[in-house]
Design an enzyme around this catalytic site. Structure first.
Site, short mmCIF file in Angstrom:
data_model
loop_
_atom_site.label_atom_id
_atom_site.label_comp_id
_atom_site.label_asym_id
_atom_site.label_seq_id
_atom_site.Cartn_x
_atom_site.Cartn_y
_atom_site.Cartn_z
N GLY A 100 0.83 -1.19 0.00
CA GLY A 100 0.00 0.00 0.00
C GLY A 100 0.87 1.24 0.00
CB ILE A 141 3.49 2.65 4.55
CG1 ILE A 141 2.60 3.72 5.18
CG2 ILE A 141 4.82 2.55 5.31
CD1 ILE A 141 2.12 3.39 6.59
NE ARG A 184 -2.10 -1.18 14.51
CZ ARG A 184 -1.74 0.07 14.23
NH1 ARG A 184 -0.45 0.35 14.02
NH2 ARG A 184 -2.64 1.02 14.14
CD GLU A 187 2.89 -0.69 20.26
OE1 GLU A 187 2.40 0.46 20.39
OE2 GLU A 187 3.33 -1.10 19.18
CG HIS A 193 3.82 2.66 17.85
ND1 HIS A 193 2.80 1.78 18.05
CD2 HIS A 193 3.57 3.23 16.64
CE1 HIS A 193 1.96 1.80 17.03
NE2 HIS A 193 2.42 2.68 16.15
#
Length: 322
Positions: A156, A158, A241, A270, A288
């Site tokens: 996609g 990114i 993720r 997280e 993150h």
């Protein structure tokens, strides 16, 4: 200003908070940390709009108790922390902030790739601890990046942005695995080659970078079998993720030297980091930071604001996901 009531779960950039409070009856959280679950439930019962982040789990129980909330304007592109089915059943719209964090996340993926390949995390820790004894020919020898093969899992926005950086900046050969073959300028510009089979991509790639959404459909996509299929001496990068990677399997592989290293910006629970990874030198661990530049964080907030403004007008939501 309207009588629309908006509740923000965490502290946002100052400019965005000022814009929200100037337009709506807005309650802000002055604390950088997460809110107690009971406070989120309280907000969803008394506010029209909830503005959560990836660190806020908005599950079916919270949604089913939401007497007033009719929009969840998520601050971020990922939305696997929100139960979309429950929101739809309750009549609550959900929006995200696509596009604006593409470059920042691709930059960080490239950063992790370089850090893992060149063992910069190990070197930085050595310098800070006073253990560096000086230069010598075999000290912290890593892997070259230029001219190597990058496998992009999920192609996609990114994934494509990373491919462009890797090919144009480092002359890397680009392979990609996705649900469908991609065409257009990105393929022409990067000469990216489609791999319909994930194992085939893993076998050929010196570096593998993950760019798929979270959720049950991709949970442990990178498991012990996938790790075993990776090319000897290769590296795994994940800025997508945490749930996509089986971290116990990854830790076992890193201990054995296969894969040779990894760079991780995301984790399944997280802010907890899987303990098995903490004592491994051949993994770079970041908190993150994918979207963490000032321009991107501001743009994310403004994108969320655009959705809230559309909701207030009764217009179509620009970034609706449910």
């Amino acid at each position: 200003m309207t009588d629309l009531r908006v509740f923000v779960t965490r502290k946002w950039p100052d400019e965005v908070e000022a814009a929200l409070t100037s337009r709506f009856d807005t309650v802000l959280n002055d604390d950088e940390g997460s809110l107690d679950r009971s406070l989120i439930a309280h907000a969803m019962a008394r506010y029209d709009v909830l503005c959560p982040t990836v660190g806020d789990t908005i599950d079916a129980d919270l949604i089913n108790e939401a007497d007033r909330c009719r929009l969840i304007a998520n601050y971020g592109v990922g939305f696997d922390h929100i139960d979309l089915d429950a929101a739809k059943a309750k009549g609550i719209a959900v929006t995200n902030t696509p596009g604006v964090l593409t470059d920042a996340t691709a930059d960080l993926a490239m950063t992790l790739l370089l850090m893992a390949a060149r063992r910069t995390g190990e070197g930085e820790r050595m310098v800070r601890s006073g253990e560096w004894s000086g230069w010598h020919p075999r000290h912290l020898v890593g892997s070259a990046v230029s001219g190597k093969t990058l496998g992009v899992v999920g192609f996609g926005r990114i994934g494509q942005a990373l491919a462009k950086r890797a090919q144009c900046g480092f002359g890397m050969t680009i392979l990609y695995h996705a649900r469908h073959e991609v065409g257009g300028d990105i393929v022409r510009d990067t000469r990216a080659r489609f791999c319909p089979d994930l194992a085939g991509l893993l076998e050929q790639s010196d570096f593998v970078s993950i760019h798929v959404p979270g959720g049950e459909g991709t949970r442990h996509l990178i498991d012990s079998d996938a790790l075993a299929a990776m090319k000897p001496g290769s590296f795994l990068i994940n800025t997508a993720r945490g749930s996509v990677v089986d971290h116990d399997a990854l830790a076992a592989g890193l201990r054995s030297g296969h894969p040779a290293g990894a760079g991780l910006d995301v984790f399944p629970e997280e802010p907890l980091v899987p303990p098995a990874l903490l004592d491994l030198d051949n993994v770079v661990l970041l908190p993150h930071l994918g979207s963490a530049d000032a321009e991107t964080r501001r743009a994310m907030g403004m994108r969320a604001l655009r959705n809230i403004e559309a909701f207030a007008r009764g217009a179509d939501l620009p970034d609706r996901v449910a």
